[in-house]
Write an enzyme that holds these catalytic residues in place. Structure first.
Site, PDB file in Angstrom:
ATOM      1  N   ASN A  61       0.830  -1.217   0.000  1.00  0.00           N
ATOM      2  CA  ASN A  61       0.000   0.000   0.000  1.00  0.00           C
ATOM      3  C   ASN A  61       0.861   1.263   0.000  1.00  0.00           C
ATOM      4  OD1 ASN A  61      -2.405  -1.570   0.260  1.00  0.00           O
ATOM      5  ND2 ASN A  61      -1.915  -1.835   2.422  1.00  0.00           N
ATOM      6  N   HIS A 147     -13.865  -1.273   6.533  1.00  0.00           N
ATOM      7  CA  HIS A 147     -12.675  -1.934   7.077  1.00  0.00           C
ATOM      8  C   HIS A 147     -12.906  -2.432   8.509  1.00  0.00           C
ATOM      9  CE1 HIS A 147      -8.448  -1.912   8.672  1.00  0.00           C
ATOM     10  NE2 HIS A 147      -8.179  -2.329   7.457  1.00  0.00           N
ATOM     11  N   GLU A 192     -15.512   4.320   3.816  1.00  0.00           N
ATOM     12  CA  GLU A 192     -14.191   4.587   3.263  1.00  0.00           C
ATOM     13  C   GLU A 192     -14.400   5.407   2.005  1.00  0.00           C
ATOM     14  OE1 GLU A 192     -11.973   0.822   2.838  1.00  0.00           O
ATOM     15  OE2 GLU A 192     -13.077   0.098   4.568  1.00  0.00           O
ATOM     16  N   SER A 196     -10.842  -0.746   0.549  1.00  0.00           N
ATOM     17  CA  SER A 196      -9.498  -1.307   0.614  1.00  0.00           C
ATOM     18  C   SER A 196      -9.331  -2.588  -0.187  1.00  0.00           C
ATOM     19  CB  SER A 196      -9.109  -1.557   2.071  1.00  0.00           C
ATOM     20  OG  SER A 196      -9.981  -2.485   2.672  1.00  0.00           O
ATOM     21  N   ASP A 221     -13.016   7.401   5.990  1.00  0.00           N
ATOM     22  CA  ASP A 221     -11.688   6.804   6.147  1.00  0.00           C
ATOM     23  C   ASP A 221     -10.972   6.885   4.796  1.00  0.00           C
ATOM     24  OD1 ASP A 221      -9.484   5.142   6.365  1.00  0.00           O
ATOM     25  OD2 ASP A 221     -10.552   3.513   7.387  1.00  0.00           O
ATOM     26  N   HIS A 224      -6.819   4.661   1.711  1.00  0.00           N
ATOM     27  CA  HIS A 224      -6.269   4.356   0.380  1.00  0.00           C
ATOM     28  C   HIS A 224      -6.438   5.517  -0.591  1.00  0.00           C
ATOM     29  CE1 HIS A 224      -5.519   0.197   1.497  1.00  0.00           C
ATOM     30  NE2 HIS A 224      -6.609   0.334   2.235  1.00  0.00           N
TER      31      HIS A 224
HETATM   32  C1  LIG Z   1      -4.943   0.023   6.567  1.00  0.00           C
HETATM   33  C2  LIG Z   1      -6.271   0.596   6.888  1.00  0.00           C
HETATM   34  C3  LIG Z   1      -6.504   1.188   8.129  1.00  0.00           C
HETATM   35  C4  LIG Z   1      -5.522   1.103   9.254  1.00  0.00           C
HETATM   36  O1  LIG Z   1      -4.417   1.916   9.103  1.00  0.00           O
HETATM   37  P1  LIG Z   1      -3.056   1.485   9.834  1.00  0.00           P
HETATM   38  O2  LIG Z   1      -2.292   2.753   9.928  1.00  0.00           O
HETATM   39  O3  LIG Z   1      -2.411   0.477   8.942  1.00  0.00           O
HETATM   40  O4  LIG Z   1      -3.430   0.924  11.160  1.00  0.00           O
HETATM   41  C5  LIG Z   1      -7.714   1.814   8.326  1.00  0.00           C
HETATM   42  N1  LIG Z   1      -8.667   1.821   7.376  1.00  0.00           N
HETATM   43  C6  LIG Z   1      -8.486   1.242   6.183  1.00  0.00           C
HETATM   44  C7  LIG Z   1      -9.557   1.303   5.161  1.00  0.00           C
HETATM   45  C8  LIG Z   1      -7.282   0.597   5.897  1.00  0.00           C
HETATM   46  O5  LIG Z   1      -7.111  -0.019   4.738  1.00  0.00           O
END
Ligand SMILES: *Cc1c(COP(=O)(O)O)cnc(C)c1O
Length: 404
Positions: A61, A147, A192, A196, A221, A224
């Site tokens: 990622n 997520h 999101e 993801s 969120d 990505h």
């Molecule tokens: C990876 C991810 C997280 C968590 O982030 P980290 O910093 O890796 O703990 C949160 N939300 C989504 C959608 C993710 O893909």
């Protein structure tokens, strides 16, 4: 019934821990769901080394290619030199250091929002923030494909939970009406911006209109999307038409930013409340100085002309991988992000395909339940700014060679 959920009479002997673990692992193995760690020996980059073998990496990622290369290392090294290896305590006790404040100033400027708070991970940001905003008597309404950190935080909050069909604002509207008719107080919607495991985009404008009709709050969120989408590459919700209508901007510093940590950005009252209520912030040691400084440097890089060039390369690579996968019948929709799901269905089809690709020197892991629903196992490819055209060709050719 699974050994995990079996019940036992009061006078029966209880399983030894290791026997319990062995039985649970055997069950995962039988279902094709057992996971194992791979010991890599090299830094993040388009080629990963593990012992004598090396693999082309289409799984990371690290979308802009900032995690491994030298770019952010001097900032991390300088912070370790000046402020040490650890922060020593929670920010509220005595762990607040200049790199934490500099990071939050960088996030605030990058997001064009009044205030921001850094957490030790994106997961911790969700786990602290959502229960700070909703609890018993409130409602949390989330997208079906949200997520795990959003799901776990929603459960932890004690609010009434409702799940809306993936990217379906009409179904969200239905749940919002329901929550109001139940006289629930705060209503928090979670989505999101880039999903993801599917790489598709939430219809943010429609979701915002829907939540506004009901006086609900929205957390987006951007894990990505930060560094990949939006004006100034600050995420999909950083679009000026949307930005101030998204109540809580959440993201990670561990993906395109190339470092480690998570953040929430928004209004000053929101951030001040989180300082007082977010338990993963209050009861957890402040991020290591090197991590905070690397994240601030990553944000500065994304915002710079160099970041614009990396972003242009990333999108060229996304288009290149898409056109090659489309030619092989492996990419139905035009790409919305750097994530390409190749859905194979059965868990075993995905693990077999991943094993074949690994034999060909490609690292493209199978993603299985519980990360995605049962029967929707897939290969998940991600492309980054560091891939060369030749590496993209090799990945596409290997995928074209898989059984349909
Ligand atoms: C990876 C991810 C997280 C968590 O982030 P980290 O910093 O890796 O703990 C949160 N939300 C989504 C959608 C993710 O893909």
């Amino acid at each position: 019934m699974s050994p995990i959920h079996a019940t036992l009479p009061a006078d029966a002997p209880r399983p030894a821990l290791d026997a319990f673990a062995a039985a649970a692992l055997a069950q995962l193995e039988a279902g094709g769901l057992r996971r194992r760690l791979t010991p890599f020996d090299s830094a993040q980059g388009p080629v990963l080394r593990a012992g004598a073998r090396s693999f082309l990496n289409f799984a990371s990622n690290d979308y802009l290619g900032l995690a491994g290369p030298p770019a952010l290392r001097p900032a991390a090294a300088a912070a370790a030199r000046d402020f040490g290896a650890g922060s020593g305590a929670s920010r509220l006790v005595c762990g607040g250091l200049p790199p934490h404040r500099a990071l939050e100033e960088a996030i605030t400027a990058f997001q064009s929002l009044p205030a921001a708070l850094a957490f030790s991970s994106g997961f911790a940001a969700a786990l602290g923030t959502i229960p700070a905003l909703a609890g018993p008597g409130d409602a949390v309404i989330l997208d079906k494909l949200a997520h795990a950190c959003l799901v776990d935080a929603a459960r932890l909050s004690g609010a009434v939970l409702r799940v809306f069909r993936h990217n379906d604002p009409g179904h969200l509207d239905h749940h919002l009406r329901w929550a109001r008719n139940r006289n629930l107080r705060n209503i928090l919607v979670l989505t999101e911006s880039v999903f993801s495991m599917d790489g598709d985009l939430a219809p943010l404008a429609d979701i915002i209109e829907t939540k506004e009709r009901h006086g609900a709050w929205l957390l987006v969120d951007e894990a990505h999307a930060t560094g990949v989408l939006g004006p100034a590459r600050a995420g999909a919700a950083s679009d000026p038409a949307l930005r101030d209508r998204v109540d809580v901007h959440m993201g990670t510093l561990s993906k395109a930013v190339g470092a480690s940590g998570g953040y929430v950005a928004g209004s000053r009252p929101l951030i001040d409340l989180l300082v007082n209520r977010a338990r993963s912030f209050i009861f957890s040691t402040a991020p290591a100085p090197a991590a905070a400084a690397a994240a601030a440097a990553g944000i500065a890089m994304i915002a710079s002309p160099e970041g614009a060039a990396l972003h242009a390369t990333l999108w060229n690579n996304i288009q290149a991988l898409h056109s090659r996968l489309a030619a092989a019948g492996r990419a139905p929709a035009p790409p919305a992000s750097a994530i390409f799901p190749v859905i194979l269905g059965p868990e075993k089809a995905a693990t077999d395909a991943a094993a074949r690709l690994r034999d060909d020197g490609l690292w493209i892991p199978a993603i299985r339940y519980p990360t995605v629903p049962r029967g929707k196992a897939r290969l998940r490819l991600t492309v980054t700014a560091s891939h060369t055209p030749d590496q993209i060709d090799r990945a596409a050719a290997a995928l074209a060679g898989l059984a349909p």
